[in-house]
Motif scaffolding. Structure first.
Motif, PDB file in Angstrom:
ATOM      1  N   GLU A 382     -12.196   4.132  12.469  1.00  0.00           N
ATOM      2  CA  GLU A 382     -11.289   4.554  13.532  1.00  0.00           C
ATOM      3  C   GLU A 382      -9.916   4.924  12.964  1.00  0.00           C
ATOM      4  O   GLU A 382      -9.261   5.849  13.441  1.00  0.00           O
ATOM      5  CB  GLU A 382     -11.152   3.425  14.562  1.00  0.00           C
ATOM      6  CG  GLU A 382     -10.251   3.743  15.734  1.00  0.00           C
ATOM      7  CD  GLU A 382     -10.841   4.802  16.657  1.00  0.00           C
ATOM      8  OE1 GLU A 382     -10.054   5.443  17.395  1.00  0.00           O
ATOM      9  OE2 GLU A 382     -12.087   4.973  16.649  1.00  0.00           O
ATOM     10  N   LEU A 383      -9.514   4.229  11.903  1.00  0.00           N
ATOM     11  CA  LEU A 383      -8.242   4.514  11.251  1.00  0.00           C
ATOM     12  C   LEU A 383      -8.330   5.685  10.268  1.00  0.00           C
ATOM     13  O   LEU A 383      -7.320   6.097   9.690  1.00  0.00           O
ATOM     14  CB  LEU A 383      -7.751   3.269  10.500  1.00  0.00           C
ATOM     15  CG  LEU A 383      -7.354   2.073  11.374  1.00  0.00           C
ATOM     16  CD1 LEU A 383      -7.133   0.842  10.497  1.00  0.00           C
ATOM     17  CD2 LEU A 383      -6.098   2.400  12.172  1.00  0.00           C
ATOM     18  N   LEU A 395     -14.395   5.530   0.599  1.00  0.00           N
ATOM     19  CA  LEU A 395     -13.068   5.838   1.116  1.00  0.00           C
ATOM     20  C   LEU A 395     -12.963   7.319   1.451  1.00  0.00           C
ATOM     21  O   LEU A 395     -13.558   8.165   0.780  1.00  0.00           O
ATOM     22  CB  LEU A 395     -12.000   5.480   0.080  1.00  0.00           C
ATOM     23  CG  LEU A 395     -11.849   4.018  -0.314  1.00  0.00           C
ATOM     24  CD1 LEU A 395     -10.767   3.885  -1.387  1.00  0.00           C
ATOM     25  CD2 LEU A 395     -11.524   3.142   0.883  1.00  0.00           C
ATOM     26  N   THR A 396     -12.180   7.633   2.464  1.00  0.00           N
ATOM     27  CA  THR A 396     -11.804   9.017   2.740  1.00  0.00           C
ATOM     28  C   THR A 396     -10.627   9.382   1.828  1.00  0.00           C
ATOM     29  O   THR A 396     -10.019   8.503   1.193  1.00  0.00           O
ATOM     30  CB  THR A 396     -11.368   9.167   4.198  1.00  0.00           C
ATOM     31  OG1 THR A 396     -10.212   8.347   4.405  1.00  0.00           O
ATOM     32  CG2 THR A 396     -12.479   8.748   5.153  1.00  0.00           C
ATOM     33  N   PRO A 397     -10.257  10.656   1.758  1.00  0.00           N
ATOM     34  CA  PRO A 397      -9.037  10.999   1.012  1.00  0.00           C
ATOM     35  C   PRO A 397      -7.825  10.210   1.493  1.00  0.00           C
ATOM     36  O   PRO A 397      -7.009   9.755   0.691  1.00  0.00           O
ATOM     37  CB  PRO A 397      -8.893  12.504   1.276  1.00  0.00           C
ATOM     38  CG  PRO A 397     -10.302  12.978   1.446  1.00  0.00           C
ATOM     39  CD  PRO A 397     -10.995  11.868   2.184  1.00  0.00           C
ATOM     40  N   ARG A 398      -7.696  10.020   2.799  1.00  0.00           N
ATOM     41  CA  ARG A 398      -6.607   9.202   3.336  1.00  0.00           C
ATOM     42  C   ARG A 398      -6.769   7.745   2.893  1.00  0.00           C
ATOM     43  O   ARG A 398      -5.790   7.064   2.561  1.00  0.00           O
ATOM     44  CB  ARG A 398      -6.598   9.291   4.867  1.00  0.00           C
ATOM     45  CG  ARG A 398      -5.643   8.342   5.561  1.00  0.00           C
ATOM     46  CD  ARG A 398      -5.673   8.566   7.072  1.00  0.00           C
ATOM     47  NE  ARG A 398      -5.111   7.434   7.810  1.00  0.00           N
ATOM     48  CZ  ARG A 398      -3.816   7.217   7.957  1.00  0.00           C
ATOM     49  NH1 ARG A 398      -2.941   8.051   7.443  1.00  0.00           N
ATOM     50  NH2 ARG A 398      -3.387   6.165   8.644  1.00  0.00           N
ATOM     51  N   GLY A 399      -7.994   7.282   2.833  1.00  0.00           N
ATOM     52  CA  GLY A 399      -8.263   5.915   2.407  1.00  0.00           C
ATOM     53  C   GLY A 399      -7.881   5.660   0.965  1.00  0.00           C
ATOM     54  O   GLY A 399      -7.458   4.551   0.606  1.00  0.00           O
ATOM     55  N   ARG A 400      -8.021   6.679   0.106  1.00  0.00           N
ATOM     56  CA  ARG A 400      -7.604   6.503  -1.286  1.00  0.00           C
ATOM     57  C   ARG A 400      -6.090   6.364  -1.392  1.00  0.00           C
ATOM     58  O   ARG A 400      -5.588   5.673  -2.278  1.00  0.00           O
ATOM     59  CB  ARG A 400      -8.119   7.664  -2.141  1.00  0.00           C
ATOM     60  CG  ARG A 400      -9.609   7.574  -2.419  1.00  0.00           C
ATOM     61  CD  ARG A 400     -10.039   8.501  -3.536  1.00  0.00           C
ATOM     62  NE  ARG A 400     -10.064   9.896  -3.128  1.00  0.00           N
ATOM     63  CZ  ARG A 400     -11.095  10.483  -2.527  1.00  0.00           C
ATOM     64  NH1 ARG A 400     -12.186   9.780  -2.244  1.00  0.00           N
ATOM     65  NH2 ARG A 400     -11.045  11.769  -2.202  1.00  0.00           N
ATOM     66  N   LEU A 401      -5.373   7.016  -0.498  1.00  0.00           N
ATOM     67  CA  LEU A 401      -3.912   6.867  -0.480  1.00  0.00           C
ATOM     68  C   LEU A 401      -3.489   5.498   0.033  1.00  0.00           C
ATOM     69  O   LEU A 401      -2.439   4.974  -0.362  1.00  0.00           O
ATOM     70  CB  LEU A 401      -3.281   7.949   0.401  1.00  0.00           C
ATOM     71  CG  LEU A 401      -3.117   9.342  -0.200  1.00  0.00           C
ATOM     72  CD1 LEU A 401      -2.708  10.331   0.877  1.00  0.00           C
ATOM     73  CD2 LEU A 401      -2.087   9.330  -1.323  1.00  0.00           C
ATOM     74  N   LEU A 402      -4.286   4.933   0.933  1.00  0.00           N
ATOM     75  CA  LEU A 402      -3.942   3.664   1.587  1.00  0.00           C
ATOM     76  C   LEU A 402      -5.011   2.614   1.309  1.00  0.00           C
ATOM     77  O   LEU A 402      -5.389   1.832   2.180  1.00  0.00           O
ATOM     78  CB  LEU A 402      -3.791   3.879   3.101  1.00  0.00           C
ATOM     79  CG  LEU A 402      -2.723   4.884   3.530  1.00  0.00           C
ATOM     80  CD1 LEU A 402      -2.833   5.169   5.030  1.00  0.00           C
ATOM     81  CD2 LEU A 402      -1.328   4.373   3.198  1.00  0.00           C
TER      82      LEU A 402
END
Length: 413
Positions: A382-383, A395-402
């Motif tokens: 969801e995030l 991880l998504t690309p956003r997940g790798r950042l966070l």
């Protein structure tokens, strides 16, 4: 062969060399400057610790990789590295095509030393370039220049090394996006097989932390660091590098890189130490990310094996004294229960772009991770931080950042 059997018979070896010419302002490693007087007795103690290892089962314990980390391992005389490697081969069943990595700082290994290391069987170099901005290198107290990096790189190529990794840090004091772009462009032009890119972390009690506290430099800008990370993904992807872990990129095939090098019509000698490989991912570091067993030797070295983490005494002088008199160098231990091991396997595996496959996790633990963490996975999806399909989670690309936002949620309560 099942996973437990494989774990019992294979263990990666890490050799820690905690000596440097000077201490970098950002470094909080167990590393020491001005201790070169103990290099020889330290090397002898490491060789002795390896030979006395309780985990070496009469040369039947397979070692698929050996990694000399630091500190600055290239400060050791070649004869001392040979002594330590001999102990590894005498004590463990070092795989015929084992990956043997040595970390080196620019300017600390001559062309002759690199040729000798290559002859010994060292087949991978990790070169701590950090940046191609000489002003930034001086601010970091690195003790080398861009020219030193380029010279060491060329010496390594001419010595026959066909697997070289360059390390860089982004988010440095006063570093702009244009500065980082210039460093990346120069790195790509060298055509190393592997690149490791790390965001600057300001650790307490380091010289850099004190400089920031006094107002000499601003604290790292997280938004700028994220822009730098995304720029690296774009530039390295366009240059033919595949990201396989949050901070690591490699080329896939040897031929791809040989076509891009300009050696002034003088190709480097071909290595006879290893057959061509289909990937230049760090095989040793993959052991960590797959949460598989490893043994560390040397002052402050950590190990993880048999459901336990343990670590050696940090002081090189105390380490030498303990090992020389036949005492254990181990300073502490931590039991890893099943819940923590499963969480760590998931967290470490998510660092890889490939993520964790449900089948592999179930084969290892007899549990379905997608069921065990169904609610957490739903929240993270969801995030926009993870994605799942029928076979895996990653991880998504956003997940790798966070990524830390993901990892703490997956720890046991």
């Amino acid at each position: 062969m099942n996973w437990e059997t494989e774990k019992a018979r294979a263990v990666a070896l890490f050799v820690f060399i905690p000596f440097c010419k000077i201490k970098c302002t950002y470094c909080d490693f167990n590393a020491y400057a001005n201790l070169t007087r103990v290099l020889e007795p330290y090397s002898a103690a490491v060789a002795q610790e390896i030979r006395n290892s309780q985990f070496a089962a009469r040369n039947s314990t397979l070692a698929p990789s050996i990694y000399f980390g630091g500190g600055t391992p290239s400060l050791l005389p070649v004869a001392r590295i040979a002594e330590i490697l001999r102990a590894c081969h005498d004590t463990f069943a070092v795989a015929p095509a084992a990956e043997i990595t040595l970390e080196t700082n620019p300017g600390t290994a001559t062309a002759e030393q690199l040729r000798a290391l290559h002859t010994l069987g060292v087949n991978r170099l990790s070169l701590g370039a950090q940046t191609f901005d000489d002003a930034a290198l001086r601010r970091l107290n690195r003790g080398h220049t861009t020219a030193d990096t380029l010279a060491t790189y060329e010496h390594a190529r001419r010595a026959g090394f066909e697997n070289i990794s360059l390390d860089f840090i982004y988010g440095l004091p006063l570093q702009t996006l244009a500065d980082w772009r210039a460093t990346l462009a120069r790195a790509v032009a060298l055509a190393p097989e592997h690149l490791s890119l790390y965001a600057l972390q300001v650790e307490a009690q380091t010289g850099l932390a004190h400089q920031i506290a006094r107002g000499k430099y601003a604290p790292p800008d997280d938004d700028l660091a994220a822009e730098m990370y995304e720029l690296a993904q774009d530039m390295l992807g366009a240059a033919g590098y595949a990201q396989y872990e949050i901070s690591n990129w490699s080329v896939a095939a040897r031929d791809q890189k040989l076509e891009t090098r300009d050696w002034h019509n003088d190709q480097p000698p071909t290595s006879n130490l290893q057959p061509p490989t289909s990937s230049f991912q760090s095989r040793h570091n993959l052991v960590y990310w797959h949460n598989e067993p490893y043994l560390g030797f040397g002052a402050g070295a950590h190990s993880c094996l048999g459901g336990e983490r343990f670590w050696n005494v940090a002081s090189p002088v105390e380490y030498i004294a303990r090992v020389t008199r036949g005492a254990s160098a181990i300073a502490g231990r931590e039991r890893i229960d099943r819940a923590l091991e499963m969480a760590e396997t998931l967290i470490l595996g998510l660092r890889l772009n490939a993520g964790i496959t449900f089948a592999a996790f179930a084969a290892r633990y007899g549990e379905e991770v997608q069921t065990k963490h169904a609610q957490k996975f739903a929240e993270l999806q969801e995030l926009g931080l993870i994605e799942t399909d029928a076979t895996r989670v990653r991880l998504t690309p956003r997940g790798r950042l966070l990524s830390n936002e993901v990892f703490w949620r997956l720890l046991p309560n």
